[in-house]
Design an enzyme around this catalytic site. Structure first.
Site, short mmCIF file in Angstrom:
data_model
loop_
_atom_site.label_atom_id
_atom_site.label_comp_id
_atom_site.label_asym_id
_atom_site.label_seq_id
_atom_site.Cartn_x
_atom_site.Cartn_y
_atom_site.Cartn_z
N HIS A 166 -29.25 63.44 -54.20
CA HIS A 166 -28.02 63.80 -53.49
C HIS A 166 -27.50 65.13 -54.03
O HIS A 166 -27.70 66.16 -53.42
CB HIS A 166 -26.99 62.67 -53.65
CG HIS A 166 -25.70 62.93 -52.92
ND1 HIS A 166 -24.47 62.57 -53.42
CD2 HIS A 166 -25.47 63.52 -51.74
CE1 HIS A 166 -23.54 62.93 -52.58
NE2 HIS A 166 -24.11 63.50 -51.54
N CYS A 177 -22.37 59.01 -59.65
CA CYS A 177 -21.57 60.10 -59.06
C CYS A 177 -21.08 59.73 -57.67
O CYS A 177 -19.88 59.78 -57.39
CB CYS A 177 -22.39 61.39 -59.00
SG CYS A 177 -22.62 62.15 -60.62
N HIS A 178 -21.99 59.37 -56.79
CA HIS A 178 -21.59 59.08 -55.41
C HIS A 178 -22.18 57.78 -54.89
O HIS A 178 -22.23 57.56 -53.69
CB HIS A 178 -21.96 60.25 -54.50
CG HIS A 178 -21.43 61.56 -54.99
ND1 HIS A 178 -22.19 62.41 -55.76
CD2 HIS A 178 -20.22 62.14 -54.87
CE1 HIS A 178 -21.47 63.47 -56.09
NE2 HIS A 178 -20.26 63.32 -55.57
N GLY A 179 -22.69 56.93 -55.81
CA GLY A 179 -23.10 55.59 -55.43
C GLY A 179 -24.40 55.50 -54.66
O GLY A 179 -24.45 54.84 -53.61
#
Lengths: 416, 178
Positions: free
Chosen positions: B118, B142-144
């Site tokens: 990502h 960080c963003h799953g």
């Protein structure tokens, strides 16, 4: 202000919004340039070009350099060996400094010989001296960044000069170093200043050019232009002429970069800095040698420092020391001889600065001046150097100027 | 004086040579400057590493540095390999079989670059105490993004599976990465 202007198309559109077309147009097309300029009038442009090249190569070198005493020397060697074309960038930069000084020294000689500091050119001239001082500071700090053994001891010796100042000397030196010797804090601040000051230099050069365009160029006759018959447009005539001369100058520069890149350097600076071992003979880069010679000629620490600094600062006083209304040395028989003696003094002081004071003075191994010591020769020519400035105000009292043409056009065409 | 003949061709030739020299010099200089910013010889010399995985027990993982990035090496249990093989390609965002991501005969070892596809964070899951996400592989905090035991993206914003670097077994337990 939103009136139309004389420029068409995009140039006109931009000029209306951002007035940069007219200064550029003025610079190249409407700057009346004396038609009798000789090749000496190229070195300002060359110096400017070299400054640009120094900033460009300096920027990419700074991206690879590591300003820490632990890594500085190795990072320079890494630039030389591992970084793609790093050797080229570094050789361009280190020899670029030398050629920058060559161009500027010839530029200064031109200014003195043709009296280019006269006729409302005092500020232009003083800005030039400021440029020289800035260049010296930048070159000195740049040399220190290599962190070779000559770098280290050069910095040690030169920063110690400030210790000669009464009362505050020692405190000042400690402050300069950020410690009790030349060390990591010194290297770090020198790196920052070596990066910053070139942009200050760029600004001062901008002012220098601005002042030049306010007053106009001097010329080999030293006679003001009296009308259009005395001038031609800068572009295309002088742009072409300068391009040719720049090509010739840069050919020599590139010859040195590619075939003798270490010619002007000291081999000992390829040894890492060693605070326990001073090189047997400390010499600065060639462009500092005359001033270093003046420093060593005065048998007193403070006196030497004052003489060395004074040798540069006194240049700024030239417009007031030289009281003759005639500019060009070709019409001033006494001044002309004095300028040549002054140049010879600078060159001999250059040789003096590179030699051990107690040895007999030599030029390329040949003993000249009856085997006098380097120190004695240095003192004689230091006196000659300052003598030029001391005698200058009195020259007009004795000098009978040669016959001058009434105008530039008359000198060229035979009639005004 | 002889009669002067106007012949511009030699002059044109000189001007053209000068411009060509200037142009070639400028281009060569620019290329040199740009080239100086590409990885240097000392950086390239460190471009491959060797890792000894003899001490790694099934179920354990080790992280090594390679080209400035973490590389996850996990010795998987038989059950984990079966789990990785059992996933239908249709259920994957970036369809790849487990066999595509391992070396034949060495399927036990999964070697992936430990950088979330990502925005470049390092996913959790190398330690037993780490959160390993919904698919028991790795989880990027960080963003799953959830990765499975084959390092494939299963859930979350990452677009690609964890990258498998170029590697080879030099001996039974010695891996050369890069």
């Amino acid at each position: 202000m939103s009136q139309g202007n004389q420029y068409k198309g995009f140039a006109g559109w931009l000029e209306k919004r951002l007035p940069i077309i007219s200064p550029a147009d003025h610079f190249f097309n409407h700057y009346p340039t004396p038609r009798n300029l000789n090749y000496f009038w190229n070195f300002g442009a060359i110096a400017g070009l070299l400054m640009g090249l120094m900033i460009l190569t300096g920027l990419v070198l700074a991206m690879q350099y590591n300003p820490s005493t632990l890594h500085a020397f190795d990072s320079v060697e890494r630039i030389m060996r591992d970084v793609n074309y790093g050797w080229l960038l570094r050789y361009l930069h280190m020899n670029g400094a030398s050629f920058f000084f060559i161009a500027v020294y010839i530029h200064i000689f031109r200014g003195i010989y043709y009296g280019s500091y006269k006729g409302q050119r005092e500020v232009l001239w003083i800005l030039g001296v400021v440029i020289l001082l800035l260049m010296m500071a930048i070159a000195f700090m740049g040399y220190s960044l290599v962190w070779g053994n000559m770098s280290f001891w050069g910095v040690t010796v030169i920063t110690n000069l400030f210790g000669a100042i009464p009362v505050v000397g020692d405190t000042l030196v400690t402050w300069l170093w950020g410690g009790f010797s030349v060390d990591n804090p010194t290297l770090n601040r020198f790196f920052v200043l070596h990066f910053l000051l070139p942009f200050v230099l760029l600004a001062v050069v901008g002012l220098h050019v601005l002042a030049l365009h306010q007053v106009g160029s001097n010329n080999p006759l030293g006679i003001d232009m009296k009308g259009p018959q005395d001038s031609i447009s800068f572009h295309p005539y002088f742009t072409m002429e300068k391009l040719f001369f720049i090509g010739a100058f840069f050919t020599i520069y590139f010859l040195v970069v590619f075939f003798a890149p270490n010619m002007m350097g000291e081999a000992i600076n390829y040894e890492p800095a060693n605070p326990l071992s001073t090189p047997e003979h400390i010499v600065p880069e060639w462009y500092f040698l005359p001033f270093y010679a003046i420093l060593r000629s005065i048998p007193d620490k403070l006196g030497g420092v004052i003489a060395m600094g004074g040798a540069i600062v006194i240049l700024a006083l030239l417009p007031w020391l030289d009281r003759s209304p005639i500019r060009a040395a070709r019409f001033r028989p006494i001044f002309q001889v004095m300028v040549f003696i002054f140049v010879i003094a600078c060159i001999i002081l250059g040789f003096v600065g590179a030699q051990v004071p107690a040895d007999p003075f030599t030029i390329y191994g040949v003993e000249v001046f009856f085997g006098w010591s380097v120190l004695t020769v240095g003192q004689i020519f230091t006196a000659a150097y300052f003598g030029f400035f001391v005698l200058l105000p009195f020259v007009p009292l004795f000098e009978r100027p040669r016959k001058m043409p009434r105008s530039i056009a008359e000198a060229i065409d035979g009639h005004a | 004086m002889a009669e002067q003949v106007q012949d511009d061709s030699k002059r044109d030739f000189l001007a053209l040579s000068a411009y060509v020299t200037l142009g070639v010099g400028t281009v060569a200089g620019t290329l040199g400057i740009l080239s100086s910013l590409t990885p240097s010889a000392d950086v390239l010399a460190l471009a491959s590493i060797e890792v000894d995985v003899a001490a790694l027990e099934p179920g354990q993982a080790v992280t090594v540095m390679w080209r400035g990035k973490p590389v996850f090496i996990r010795r998987r249990t038989a059950a984990q390999i079966d789990e990785a093989r059992g996933v239908a390609l249709g259920a994957l965002k970036d369809p790849q079989t487990d066999a595509d991501r391992t070396i034949e005969g060495k399927e036990e070892y999964l070697v992936v670059v430990g950088v979330c596809t990502h925005l470049g964070c390092v996913p959790k899951g190398q330690k037993d105490s780490d959160v390993r996400g919904d698919f028991n592989g790795w989880y990027c905090p960080c963003h799953g993004s959830h990765y499975d035991i084959s390092g494939r993206i299963r859930k979350g914003p990452a677009p690609k599976n964890l990258e498998v670097p170029e590697y080879a077994f030099l001996s039974d337990t010695n891996i050369k990465i890069g």
